[in-house]
Design an enzyme around this catalytic site. Structure first.
Site, PDB file in Angstrom:
ATOM      1  N   HIS A   1       0.839  -1.190   0.000  1.00 22.81           N
ATOM      2  CA  HIS A   1       0.000   0.000   0.000  1.00 22.81           C
ATOM      3  C   HIS A   1       0.879   1.246   0.000  1.00 22.81           C
ATOM      4  O   HIS A   1       1.248   1.758   1.059  1.00 22.81           O
ATOM      5  CB  HIS A   1      -0.903   0.021   1.239  1.00 22.81           C
TER       6      HIS A   1
ATOM      7  N   ASN B   1      -7.934  11.596   3.661  1.00 25.14           N
ATOM      8  CA  ASN B   1      -7.658  11.618   2.208  1.00 25.14           C
ATOM      9  C   ASN B   1      -8.859  11.233   1.356  1.00 25.14           C
ATOM     10  O   ASN B   1      -8.762  11.176   0.131  1.00 25.14           O
ATOM     11  CB  ASN B   1      -6.459  10.725   1.873  1.00 25.14           C
TER      12      ASN B   1
ATOM     13  N   HIS C   1      -3.978   2.918  -3.467  1.00 26.75           N
ATOM     14  CA  HIS C   1      -4.216   2.522  -2.086  1.00 26.75           C
ATOM     15  C   HIS C   1      -3.567   1.184  -1.771  1.00 26.75           C
ATOM     16  O   HIS C   1      -2.783   1.078  -0.829  1.00 26.75           O
ATOM     17  CB  HIS C   1      -5.725   2.444  -1.802  1.00 26.75           C
TER      18      HIS C   1
ATOM     19  N   GLU D   1     -16.478  -4.611  25.255  1.00 29.11           N
ATOM     20  CA  GLU D   1     -15.657  -5.822  25.379  1.00 29.11           C
ATOM     21  C   GLU D   1     -14.447  -5.787  24.443  1.00 29.11           C
ATOM     22  O   GLU D   1     -13.311  -6.046  24.862  1.00 29.11           O
ATOM     23  CB  GLU D   1     -16.495  -7.077  25.083  1.00 29.11           C
TER      24      GLU D   1
ATOM     25  N   HIS E   1     -26.879 -16.001  25.753  1.00 30.38           N
ATOM     26  CA  HIS E   1     -25.874 -15.800  26.793  1.00 30.38           C
ATOM     27  C   HIS E   1     -25.183 -17.110  27.198  1.00 30.38           C
ATOM     28  O   HIS E   1     -24.429 -17.125  28.176  1.00 30.38           O
ATOM     29  CB  HIS E   1     -26.517 -15.161  28.031  1.00 30.38           C
TER      30      HIS E   1
END
Length: 662
Positions: free
Chosen positions: A26, A185, A260, A410, A472
């Site tokens: 890149h 950019n 890129h 988390e 859960h």
């Protein structure tokens, strides 16, 4: 003497040349951010290429890690031990210059970046660690901990949700030592971002409580002024929004996603050289440019000045100075073994009936006075995870302390903990429900990849969680964590196993640990003293078969170990001799020598696993001819005991499964 732009162009040249040679990478971001980097590294960064681990250095993090040639160029040019040979073998096997910055490969790379958003989140962790260490060690006239964390990040980092988790918390903490640069950019891989990213970034960060400035990312004077202003703001983190042109200098590909994530092409590289006025061959840097970048003398002087300060501090506060050196070196306290041996023996003597999360809280309370570096926390579940104790003091950035309420974050919590561990001087642990380790999986994986000493406290570990229902109830999560290379997962069966697991987690210096703990109570068990060392090996014979000769081996973990022990008794009544093996950590057991493994799991003896989780994982131990008692469906909503019976975690079902394999 080389001009600023010429110094910045050295980054552009190295970046496009390395990517071109590799035909992979890149180049756009390094070429676009080169001017910002030149000002920061030459005028503001406090670092020493001769000692990349100097304790009071500024930390630099390239959160948009795909632009890795930016940091490799900076390290090479400023004098780190990163030779041109490494630059020219970018992205090749065993090169120090991996495709994304990898911690431990090249000196000066502070953290592994690539998964977007985690670099800035690590940066928040670095800055929080600096603040906490300063609170603990600095004294009037003795600021031995006093440095900045600088982060480069792109649009992708801001799009990733974890950046919101971390940056919002950074604002709450008022982290004036954190300065981030946004590479504005307007380009990501798919092209111009107007169709998918139109956030008002300035207002977003102002709402977090950050100090925000906007500059032309190619105007060195404006950049310099903005950094100086940011450093003056000590009660807020700073964001400098830098309007840049991706692929700056490329006549035909700048300001486009074409530069890129792909090499510019030989023809475009030649045109770019001409456009930049860069008259040198690939991988050639002229002496005046090296001279303009060289940070060795300045770095030596900065470190020498700090050493002088530390010597004065050490003279006035010898115990604190010794503690600072111990903690930054990652060494255990001198009394560690004596204290933990006593704690484990005392836990064994009590043999309490406790949920393993409760046993974990007792372990935390026992270890906290021994470990001043202990830094606890939870993602808004302190009362459920039981991760705090009476000796901890909550900290929010405004007051010093050693326990953090991260809020419902988390992923952010564990990525922040990675930054703290990388900073040094702290041993962070953080709790959440085991089910939500899925939210945090990438950060847990990064801890393992970087070999960082963090501890995840994951409670409510199975269908025993009960009434909250399948959303859960973790079924596959424990197996999933075990599959992460270099992650140690412990699912202890009683308070003694919990105590040993915590001790092993703290002693582990080369990777993270996940402690998987129950909500429901587990019967206490008094062990032989010889068991303590056996538990450390990840698996051991808890109860030998009658006469020492087993017809079958029952392998169990966590709350199901007691079930296996009861099944052993029922099998004995039917003339079947079973050995019960408790395997609190499959990862640790796998590292033992073959002789020990064979002594626990005797070759040729049929095996049955018993764990309230997915069964496929256990085939590596029981084989295709063995049996598994587990759960391969989602759970239900009902009391935990009802669910255990409903899904077959009964003595009768274990006996039935054993008979089916014999």
């Amino acid at each position: 003497m080389a001009t600023r732009r010429h110094l910045a162009n050295a980054i552009r040249a190295l970046s496009m040349d390395a990517v071109q040679k590799a035909n992979s990478g890149h180049p756009g971001a390094p070429m676009g951010m080169a001017d910002i980097a030149e000002v920061l590294w030459n005028d503001h960064m406090k670092h020493n290429p001769n000692n990349p681990k100097w304790a009071d250095r500024d930390r630099f993090i390239l959160s948009n890690g795909h632009g890795s040639m930016l940091i490799y160029s900076l390290l090479h040019l400023s004098g780190y031990d990163l030779p041109m040979e490494s630059i020219s073998t970018f992205r090749q096997l065993h090169s120090q210059c991996a495709g994304h910055p990898e911690y431990g490969y090249a000196p000066g790379v502070e953290t592994t970046t690539g998964p977007l958003g985690q670099g800035i989140t690590n940066g928040v962790g670095f800055a929080m660690a600096e603040k906490l260490m300063a609170d603990q060690f600095n004294k009037p006239g003795h600021d031995i901990v006093n440095h900045h964390t600088y982060v480069f990040m792109g649009d992708g980092c801001l799009m990733e949700g974890v950046s919101h988790e971390a940056c919002a918390l950074a604002g709450t903490w008022g982290l004036g030592n954190l300065i981030a640069f946004w590479d504005d950019n307007n380009i990501s891989i798919d092209g111009h971002i107007d169709g998918w990213y139109t956030d008002d970034t300035v207002k977003r960060f102002e709402a977090y409580g950050w100090h925000v400035q906007s500059v032309d990312g190619h105007d060195a004077d404006a950049i310099n002024k903005a950094i100086a202003e940011a450093k003056k703001v000590t009660d807020k983190p700073s964001l400098i929004c830098c309007k840049t042109i991706i692929g700056y200098g490329s006549p035909n590909k700048c300001a486009s996603h074409d530069c890129h994530g792909a090499a510019l092409g030989e023809e475009e590289v030649a045109l770019t050289r001409k456009q930049l006025g860069w008259e040198y061959e690939p991988f050639v840097i002229p002496e005046d440019v090296y001279a303009g970048w060289n940070a060795k003398d300045k770095g030596d002087a900065a470190e020498a000045a700090w050493n002088e300060k530390f010597a004065a501090y050490e003279k006035e506060y010898p115990e604190l100075a010794a503690e600072f050196k111990r903690r930054m070196a990652g060494e255990l306290p001198a009394n560690w073994k004596q204290a933990t041996d006593a704690f484990i023996a005392e836990t064994n003597e009590k043999a309490e009936n406790l949920a393993s999360r409760q046993a974990s809280q007792k372990a935390i309370a026992a270890l906290a006075p021994i470990l001043p570096e202990f830094l606890g926390g939870s993602a808004d579940l302190t009362g459920s995870n039981l991760t705090s104790c009476s000796s901890f003091k909550h900290v929010s950035g405004k007051e010093p302390g050693n326990y953090i309420s991260y809020g419902v974050r988390e992923f952010g919590m564990y990525a922040i903990m990675n930054g703290m561990a990388l900073h040094g001087g702290l041993l962070p642990f953080g709790g959440t429900f085991h089910m939500f380790s899925d939210y945090a999986k990438s950060a847990l994986r990064m801890a393992a990849l970087m070999k960082q000493r963090t501890i995840a406290v994951l409670t409510h570990d199975s269908i025993g969680q009960g009434e909250d229902g399948p959303t859960h109830q973790p079924i596959e999560n424990t197996a999933g964590l075990r599959y992460i290379p270099n992650m140690d997962v412990w699912r202890p069966a009683d308070s003694v196993e919990v105590a040993v697991a915590w001790t092993c987690a703290v002693e582990r210096m080369d990777g993270p640990t996940s402690l998987v703990l129950s909500r429901q109570g587990i019967p206490g068990r008094k062990h032989e003293a010889s068991d303590f060392d056996a538990i450390r090996k990840g698996a051991y014979v808890l109860s030998e078969a009658k006469g020492g000769k087993a017809d079958v081996i029952l392998i169990a973990t966590g709350s199901e170990v007691d079930l296996a022990a009861k099944a052993q008794e029922a099998l004995a009544e039917e003339g079947i001799n079973a050995r019960v093996v408790s395997m609190p950590s499959t990862n640790v057991f796998d590292r033992q020598d073959q002789a020990y493994k064979d002594s626990v799991l005797t070759p040729g003896v049929k095996r049955v696993s018993v764990e309230a989780g997915v069964t496929d994982f256990w085939r590596k131990y029981v084989g295709l001819e063995g049996g598994t008692v587990g759960i391969d469906t989602f759970g239900e909503s009902a009391p935990g005991g009802v669910l255990m019976k409903h899904f077959g975690f009964t003595v009768e079902n274990v006996v039935k499964t054993v008979k089916s394999v014999l």
